[in-house]
Design a protein around this motif. Structure first.
Motif, short mmCIF file in Angstrom:
data_model
loop_
_atom_site.label_atom_id
_atom_site.label_comp_id
_atom_site.label_asym_id
_atom_site.label_seq_id
_atom_site.Cartn_x
_atom_site.Cartn_y
_atom_site.Cartn_z
N SER A 53 45.71 44.43 36.90
CA SER A 53 45.00 43.28 37.48
C SER A 53 44.47 43.61 38.86
CB SER A 53 45.93 42.06 37.56
OG SER A 53 47.10 42.37 38.31
N ILE A 87 41.27 45.64 38.31
CA ILE A 87 40.17 44.79 37.85
C ILE A 87 39.59 43.98 39.01
CG2 ILE A 87 39.52 42.89 36.33
CD1 ILE A 87 40.03 45.56 34.92
N LEU A 140 41.93 53.34 36.81
CA LEU A 140 41.61 52.69 35.53
C LEU A 140 41.69 53.67 34.37
CD1 LEU A 140 38.68 50.30 36.49
CD2 LEU A 140 40.91 49.64 35.56
#
Length: 249
Positions: free
Chosen positions: A158, A161, A197
């Motif tokens: 999270s 993101i 990521l």
């Protein structure tokens, strides 16, 4: 994932079967990713080196100060097509099929590949090739880390993101400010975020495989979406690294 592991802890044969299935699943993801990168590279060469195609997407003006490269109307459409496709799929693909996920993957790959012709017009071929191999080496190491680490990386997902959203906002702001210092700061943050990521998405794909429990239809869909996630991470890492390693024409 822990419950799954405990359920199979007593069966060495079953463990070997699951490991073989996981390797096959991940190999399918990496094969699709590799093919997507090849297609993107070929499209980038076509849109930058074939005059008839190049002139449809890009404008090149040579002045005493150097060459100025921009986008035509069609070039703008191609440039923003991946974002439209990705956001559109969030609303239109509520119950995705393998075919639909595959079409989305190749549509995104094709539009990004075509728009990458701009990179070949801005940077020298040698620096683009060097940056690509650096990106590939970094991607391999980061993905291997995500695949093999015992540490749970879900906690940073999270955060990463949110970092991507912050990057998009900063890039939009810099479109008006045109600040080289801010662009370098954005690029440095982009390298860190998309590096994270790559590892996170790789581990997430492993968890997805276990969660599917042998569902072949689900794995076919996950292969396409997994390749799409890793492809986007690879391309973004490549473009941000170009800010540091690329030499302009």
């Amino acid at each position: 994932m822990n419950e799954f592991s405990r359920g199979y802890a007593g069966s060495q044969t079953m463990d070997m079967s699951v490991d073989a299935g996981l390797r096959s699943f991940m190999l399918g993801v990496y094969n699709k990713l590799g093919l997507g990168l090849i297609v993107s590279g070929l499209l980038a060469v076509a849109t930058s080196q074939v005059p008839a195609v190049r002139d449809l997407l890009f404008t090149v003006q040579v002045t005493q100060q150097g060459a100025s490269i921009g986008l035509t109307g069609l070039g703008m459409i191609v440039q923003f097509a991946p974002l439209v496709l990705l956001f559109g799929s969030m609303f239109l693909m509520k119950n995705p099929t393998a075919r639909g996920a595959g079409l989305l993957y190749w549509a995104v790959v094709s539009s990004i590949g075509a728009s990458l012709g701009l990179v070949l017009l801005i940077y020298t071929g040698e620096s683009v090739a060097t940056t690509f191999f650096v990106t590939a080496a970094a991607f391999g190491g980061l993905s291997l880390f995500g695949y093999t680490t015992k540490k749970d990386l879900s906690a940073i997902g999270s955060f990463l993101i949110m970092g991507v959203i912050g990057l998009l906002i900063a890039m939009v702001v810099n479109m008006f400010l045109q600040s080289p210092a801010l662009m370098y700061a954005i690029s440095a943050a982009g390298v860190l975020i998309f590096s994270g990521l790559i590892a996170w998405d790789t581990q997430r794909l492993k968890a997805t495989y276990y969660a599917l429990g042998g569902d072949q239809r689900g794995m076919a869909v996950a292969t396409n979406f997994g390749a799409l996630s890793l492809y986007i991470n690879f391309i973004n890492l490549f473009q941000f690294l170009l800010m540091f390693l690329g030499n302009r024409e």
